[in-house]
Write an enzyme that holds these catalytic residues in place. Structure first.
Site, PDB file in Angstrom:
ATOM      1  CG  HIS A 307      -2.054   0.943   1.125  1.00 30.42           C
ATOM      2  ND1 HIS A 307      -1.939   2.279   1.423  1.00 30.42           N
ATOM      3  CD2 HIS A 307      -3.321   0.753   0.688  1.00 30.42           C
ATOM      4  CE1 HIS A 307      -3.100   2.858   1.193  1.00 30.42           C
ATOM      5  NE2 HIS A 307      -3.951   1.963   0.744  1.00 30.42           N
ATOM      6  CG  ASP A 365      -8.438  -4.421  -2.553  1.00 26.22           C
ATOM      7  OD1 ASP A 365      -9.635  -4.184  -2.361  1.00 26.22           O
ATOM      8  OD2 ASP A 365      -7.634  -3.580  -2.974  1.00 26.22           O
TER       9      ASP A 365
HETATM   10  N1  ACO Z   1       4.145  -7.611  -4.800  1.00 26.50           N
HETATM   11  C1  ACO Z   1       5.521  -7.611  -4.989  1.00 26.50           C
HETATM   12  N2  ACO Z   1       6.286  -6.516  -4.856  1.00 26.50           N
HETATM   13  C2  ACO Z   1       5.667  -5.356  -4.524  1.00 26.50           C
HETATM   14  C3  ACO Z   1       4.281  -5.290  -4.322  1.00 26.50           C
HETATM   15  C4  ACO Z   1       3.513  -6.459  -4.465  1.00 26.50           C
HETATM   16  N3  ACO Z   1       2.192  -6.455  -4.283  1.00 26.50           N
HETATM   17  N4  ACO Z   1       3.929  -4.005  -4.012  1.00 26.50           N
HETATM   18  C5  ACO Z   1       5.077  -3.301  -4.025  1.00 26.50           C
HETATM   19  N5  ACO Z   1       6.130  -4.115  -4.331  1.00 26.50           N
HETATM   20  C6  ACO Z   1       7.548  -3.724  -4.386  1.00 26.50           C
HETATM   21  C7  ACO Z   1       7.843  -2.939  -5.659  1.00 26.50           C
HETATM   22  O1  ACO Z   1       8.271  -3.797  -6.704  1.00 26.50           O
HETATM   23  C8  ACO Z   1       8.916  -1.984  -5.208  1.00 26.50           C
HETATM   24  O2  ACO Z   1      10.148  -2.677  -5.205  1.00 26.50           O
HETATM   25  P1  ACO Z   1      11.522  -1.908  -5.509  1.00 26.50           P
HETATM   26  O3  ACO Z   1      11.672  -0.864  -4.421  1.00 26.50           O
HETATM   27  O4  ACO Z   1      12.549  -2.988  -5.431  1.00 26.50           O
HETATM   28  O5  ACO Z   1      11.380  -1.300  -6.876  1.00 26.50           O
HETATM   29  C9  ACO Z   1       8.541  -1.670  -3.763  1.00 26.50           C
HETATM   30  O6  ACO Z   1       7.787  -2.805  -3.312  1.00 26.50           O
HETATM   31  C10 ACO Z   1       7.701  -0.409  -3.601  1.00 26.50           C
HETATM   32  O7  ACO Z   1       6.579  -0.493  -4.489  1.00 26.50           O
HETATM   33  P2  ACO Z   1       5.928   0.737  -5.253  1.00 26.50           P
HETATM   34  O8  ACO Z   1       5.176   0.235  -6.435  1.00 26.50           O
HETATM   35  O9  ACO Z   1       6.969   1.788  -5.483  1.00 26.50           O
HETATM   36  O10 ACO Z   1       4.935   1.268  -4.144  1.00 26.50           O
HETATM   37  P3  ACO Z   1       3.671   2.161  -4.402  1.00 26.50           P
HETATM   38  O11 ACO Z   1       3.399   2.857  -3.130  1.00 26.50           O
HETATM   39  O12 ACO Z   1       3.836   2.991  -5.621  1.00 26.50           O
HETATM   40  O13 ACO Z   1       2.527   1.091  -4.740  1.00 26.50           O
HETATM   41  C11 ACO Z   1       0.659  -0.342  -4.658  1.00 26.50           C
HETATM   42  C12 ACO Z   1       1.495   0.713  -3.916  1.00 26.50           C
HETATM   43  C13 ACO Z   1       0.219   0.174  -6.017  1.00 26.50           C
HETATM   44  C14 ACO Z   1      -0.606  -0.630  -3.845  1.00 26.50           C
HETATM   45  C15 ACO Z   1       1.502  -1.633  -4.816  1.00 26.50           C
HETATM   46  O14 ACO Z   1       1.897  -2.120  -3.558  1.00 26.50           O
HETATM   47  C16 ACO Z   1       0.775  -2.714  -5.607  1.00 26.50           C
HETATM   48  O15 ACO Z   1       0.813  -2.700  -6.842  1.00 26.50           O
HETATM   49  N6  ACO Z   1       0.090  -3.677  -4.909  1.00 26.50           N
HETATM   50  C17 ACO Z   1      -0.686  -4.687  -5.574  1.00 26.50           C
HETATM   51  C18 ACO Z   1      -2.022  -4.109  -5.991  1.00 26.50           C
HETATM   52  C19 ACO Z   1      -2.985  -3.884  -4.844  1.00 26.50           C
HETATM   53  O16 ACO Z   1      -3.166  -4.739  -3.991  1.00 26.50           O
HETATM   54  N7  ACO Z   1      -3.612  -2.697  -4.831  1.00 26.50           N
HETATM   55  C20 ACO Z   1      -4.604  -2.336  -3.814  1.00 26.50           C
HETATM   56  C21 ACO Z   1      -4.207  -1.105  -3.085  1.00 26.50           C
HETATM   57  S1  ACO Z   1      -5.327  -0.815  -1.763  1.00 26.50           S
HETATM   58  C22 ACO Z   1      -6.676  -0.106  -2.474  1.00 26.50           C
HETATM   59  O17 ACO Z   1      -6.664   0.496  -3.497  1.00 26.50           O
HETATM   60  C23 ACO Z   1      -7.916  -0.293  -1.745  1.00 26.50           C
END
Ligand code: ACO
Length: 430
Positions: A307, A365
């Site tokens: 998140h 979720d």
């Molecule tokens: N699985 C694996 N790796 C992940 C995940 C994941 N679900 N989420 C983040 N990471 C990793 C990224 O690859 C990144 O790695 P790096 O630093 O080596 O490049 C690091 O963790 C940070 O991730 P970001 O994408 O920069 O974080 P951001 O805050 O932009 O993204 C998000 C948050 C979009 C929710 C992300 O965690 C994600 O895509 N999760 C899966 C989708 C999801 O469950 N969304 C629901 C959100 S809650 C809602 O809307 C109600």
């Protein structure tokens, strides 16, 4: 006298004092509004990771502690003691209602649950197999064509009526989108039922057979709605505010919010999460998917994990997990394979160095899809249910924005990295 707090920024050798604004709780914010005018520089923050776009009194999140408050009340207390409509009142008006206020609010919402009969024709213009979110974006946008008497944003009475209309009609519209995709007749709302039960009935009753709503399922649905009701300046809420900042009518703004919510990184994650759990299928395949999620060269992510704000357990996920256990026990499916995969996946991920280091915890979720599937919803209805629940948050934030004297049209700047000025070349010379 306390000294005014400032932050110093040095730009090209010259120092600027910028005001430091203090919230009720949470980190201070540097007020950069005059920076461009005085120092001729922009700030650069793609994804708004360090930028507060507005003042707000509605919702507070402490991502490190894993806390979420609506108007100061912790979500766990509301989930245990309140209900969705009371939470709507709290979000909209700032305080918990008295008995009289609640009765009046309840009456106002339930008296607006039907949609204009002509809207039925509008639905029929969609392809039968349209995703319910596609239908909802269109139909909610079209509400401004059906309810002309509540689109004047400068009239407080019209703003109020539009707000109530959306909270009341979104379940009806989502249920109609579902029925249409199933080829079943629309079911009219029934005002003697509570908000969640009415929605469940509109989805699952048919003219030949009524649907008697189980109190456990109704409570679980009510809780899902409460947990999703608002979440400060997330992508869809910011979309609603940005659309509203131009003076667009409230139905158009909420339609924009629904469009944004649809994406798999936001509200679409609950559908994507359940599809992922099904794809994993059995507990023994989990390590393979964990490996893929950690692989930099693989775009696969564990849906329902991570998140932008929570770097600890999403407090909503905890409540959701309890609800999942209750619902599955009631329905006699507590040996559900998807739930086993989810629980084991959560256990493994929470111990895995990659997820621990990056502070990736299950989000709301992760368990909601399991509950919704057990209730009988197809995955395509998961995000529409999120949209129904979030409508009150969008509306409350939109109203707050309009009442804010600091409100102006949202207009970010950019760091231009394109071509320098060049002269047009005729096609024959290219
Ligand atoms: N699985 C694996 N790796 C992940 C995940 C994941 N679900 N989420 C983040 N990471 C990793 C990224 O690859 C990144 O790695 P790096 O630093 O080596 O490049 C690091 O963790 C940070 O991730 P970001 O994408 O920069 O974080 P951001 O805050 O932009 O993204 C998000 C948050 C979009 C929710 C992300 O965690 C994600 O895509 N999760 C899966 C989708 C999801 O469950 N969304 C629901 C959100 S809650 C809602 O809307 C109600």
């Amino acid at each position: 006298m306390a000294e005014a707090k400032t932050a110093k920024v040095t730009v090209k050798g010259k120092e600027y004092d910028l005001p430091l604004l203090s919230p009720t709780v949470g980190p201070d914010a540097i007020d950069i509004r005059k920076l461009y005018g005085e120092a001729d520089v922009f700030t650069f923050d793609p994804g708004f990771t360090s930028t507060a776009s507005c003042e707000s009194t509605i919702t507070y999140i402490d991502g490190d502690k894993g806390e979420l408050w609506y108007r100061g009340y912790p979500i766990e207390q509301l989930a245990a003691n309140s209900n969705y409509l009371e939470t709507c009142y709290l979000l909209l008006y700032g305080e918990l209602p008295s008995r009289e206020q609640m009765a009046d609010f309840h009456k106002r919402v339930t008296r607006h649950t039907m949609v204009h009969e002509q809207m039925h024709n509008f639905f029929r213009g969609f392809r039968r197999d349209a995703h319910p979110m596609a239908t909802m974006v269109g139909v909610v946008g079209a509400m401004s064509a059906f309810y002309h008497d509540s689109v004047d944003i400068n009239d407080p009475w019209q703003r109020e009526v539009a707000s109530i209309r959306m909270i009341a009609k979104l379940p009806t519209i989502a249920a109609m989108a579902y029925k249409y995709s199933m080829g079943q007749p629309f079911v009219y709302p029934r005002n003697d039922l509570d908000y969640a039960s009415n929605f469940l009935r509109m989805c699952f009753a048919v003219p030949t057979e009524d649907y008697v709503v189980s109190p456990v399922l109704s409570k679980a649905m009510d809780r899902i709605m409460m947990l999703h009701a608002d979440h400060e300046q997330n992508a869809s809420t910011s979309t609603v505010r940005l659309a509203g900042s131009s003076g667009a009518n409230p139905f158009a703004c909420v339609a924009a919010g629904i469009a944004c919510l649809w994406g798999p990184a936001h509200g679409g994650a609950n559908q994507a999460c359940l599809e992922m759990l099904r794809e994993i299928g059995t507990v023994d395949r989990i390590p393979e998917f964990i490996k893929r999620a950690k692989d930099k060269d693989d775009s696969f992510r564990l849906m329902g994990f991570g998140h932008r704000v929570y770097k600890n357990f999403d407090p909503r996920a905890k409540v959701m997990k309890e609800s999942a256990d209750e619902v599955l026990a009631l329905l006699g499916v507590d040996d559900n394979e998807t739930l086993q995969v989810a629980k084991e996946l959560e256990r493994i991920a929470l111990e895995d160095e990659y997820f621990v280091e990056k502070k990736l915890y299950p989000n709301v979720d992760f368990y909601s899809g399991i509950i919704l599937e057990a209730m009988g919803f197809p995955t395509s209805m998961f995000t529409p249910i999120f949209a129904i629940s979030r409508t009150v948050g969008w509306v409350a934030q939109w109203k707050e924005m309009l009442a804010d004297p600091q409100n102006k049209i949202g207009r970010p700047r950019q760091l231009y990295v394109g071509a320098l000025r060049r002269d047009y070349l005729a096609i024959s010379k290219r």
